[in-house]
Write a protein that holds these residues in place. Structure first.
Motif, PDB file in Angstrom:
ATOM      1  N   THR A 180      -3.471  -5.382   2.147  1.00 54.44           N
ATOM      2  CA  THR A 180      -4.729  -4.754   2.557  1.00 54.44           C
ATOM      3  C   THR A 180      -5.954  -5.372   1.886  1.00 54.44           C
ATOM      4  O   THR A 180      -7.086  -5.014   2.211  1.00 54.44           O
ATOM      5  N   ASP A 238      -1.513  -2.173   8.705  1.00 53.50           N
ATOM      6  CA  ASP A 238      -2.389  -1.257   7.966  1.00 53.50           C
ATOM      7  C   ASP A 238      -1.902  -0.996   6.547  1.00 53.50           C
ATOM      8  O   ASP A 238      -2.643  -0.436   5.727  1.00 53.50           O
ATOM      9  N   TYR A 239      -0.667  -1.398   6.253  1.00 58.38           N
ATOM     10  CA  TYR A 239      -0.076  -1.128   4.935  1.00 58.38           C
ATOM     11  C   TYR A 239       0.350  -2.410   4.221  1.00 58.38           C
ATOM     12  O   TYR A 239       0.998  -2.350   3.182  1.00 58.38           O
ATOM     13  N   TYR A 245       2.397  -1.802  10.816  1.00 54.21           N
ATOM     14  CA  TYR A 245       2.613  -2.175   9.421  1.00 54.21           C
ATOM     15  C   TYR A 245       1.425  -2.943   8.851  1.00 54.21           C
ATOM     16  O   TYR A 245       1.204  -2.933   7.629  1.00 54.21           O
ATOM     17  N   VAL A 303       5.470   5.519   2.322  1.00 60.19           N
ATOM     18  CA  VAL A 303       4.568   4.819   3.255  1.00 60.19           C
ATOM     19  C   VAL A 303       4.530   5.620   4.555  1.00 60.19           C
ATOM     20  O   VAL A 303       5.517   5.666   5.288  1.00 60.19           O
ATOM     21  N   ARG A 352       0.861  -1.183   0.000  1.00 60.11           N
ATOM     22  CA  ARG A 352       0.000   0.000   0.000  1.00 60.11           C
ATOM     23  C   ARG A 352       0.895   1.230   0.000  1.00 60.11           C
ATOM     24  O   ARG A 352       1.848   1.305   0.780  1.00 60.11           O
ATOM     25  N   ASP A 353       0.600   2.175  -0.891  1.00 55.97           N
ATOM     26  CA  ASP A 353       1.321   3.450  -1.027  1.00 55.97           C
ATOM     27  C   ASP A 353       2.689   3.314  -1.677  1.00 55.97           C
ATOM     28  O   ASP A 353       3.408   4.300  -1.833  1.00 55.97           O
TER      29      ASP A 353
END
Length: 255
Positions: A139, A135-136, A133, A217, A29-30
């Protein structure tokens, strides 16, 4: 933690096209990929205009590594060996326009970034802050599944960090090592367009691959805070690389 696979050559694979097998991009993510080495290798392929296709792959190479490539019927693991092989095949120079002394400096930076600077990042997200982490990471999976995976990685990465030596230090000492490396990168970059001058080299690919993991991130990485507050030239370098060679970066981060 690695699971090797026996990649099968497919008839539709074209000659002289690099089939770049990477950890599934849905786990990130990101940032385009959770593997800095996958990002490094894809950027190098883009800079050198080598035809390639990126393939999400759950497994690892015969050496237990990711990324790896399939190329003209052969499996080649390890980003540095891949670049060496493809450089010879396509007549590319990983260190264009550099003399012997400059190449030595470039190699030293690649080794520092990949074998030292990367470890404070791995320790932060896989060992000391897996709840943050989660959360990233992956997902597209339920939070319970993410934490189960990260729980297994926590022990595995922790053991590797201890074996490396960096895991024997305190949290503050580990992150200071990372920030000191970042300052060295920023000092050497200075006002240059790229790390080694006016032309991008594999050094820029390594720096971008590793530090993109913290720059993009928005976790509480001390290294991220240090870059944003003290190293605007690194941010400028990253913007230059994305705008020139990876124009669909933002789109790919959403895959």
């Amino acid at each position: 933690m690695s699971q090797t696979i026996d990649p099968k050559w497919k008839e539709e694979y074209k000659k002289d096209v690099v089939y770049l097998h990477v950890i599934p991009r849905s786990r990130a993510r990101d940032v385009v990929n959770i593997s800095p080495f996958a990002i490094k290798l894809e950027l190098w392929l883009r800079i050198n205009e080598i035809p390639f296709e990126t393939i999400d792959c759950q497994g690892f190479s015969k050496k237990g590594q990711s990324p790896f490539i399939l190329f003209n019927g052969e499996e080649i693991p390890d980003s540095n060996f891949i670049i060496e092989y493809l450089s010879k095949y396509f007549n590319k120079n990983p260190y264009p326009n550099l003399d012997a002394s400059e190449k030595a400096t470039a190699r030293a930076f690649v080794k520092m970034v990949e074998e030292n600077t990367s470890w404070p990042i791995f320790v932060y997200r896989y060992v000391e802050n897996i709840d943050e982490y989660a959360d990233y990471f992956s997902t597209d999976q339920p939070m319970e599944v993410r934490k189960q995976i990260l729980g297994k990685l926590q022990e595995w990465v922790g053991k590797r960090a201890h074996g490396h030596g960096i895991g024997r230090h305190s949290t503050g000492e580990i992150q200071q090592i990372g920030c000191d490396d970042i300052q060295a990168i920023s000092d050497f970059l200075g006002n240059k367009k790229y790390m080694m001058g006016d032309t991008p080299t594999v050094v820029d690919c390594s720096v971008f691959g590793v530090l993109s993991q913290v720059v993009y991130v928005p976790m509480g990485y001390p290294m991220r805070k240090y870059i944003l507050e003290n190293c605007s030239n690194i941010i400028d370098l990253f913007d230059r690389l994305k705008n020139t060679y990876w124009t669909n970066w933002e789109e790919q981060c959403k895959m």
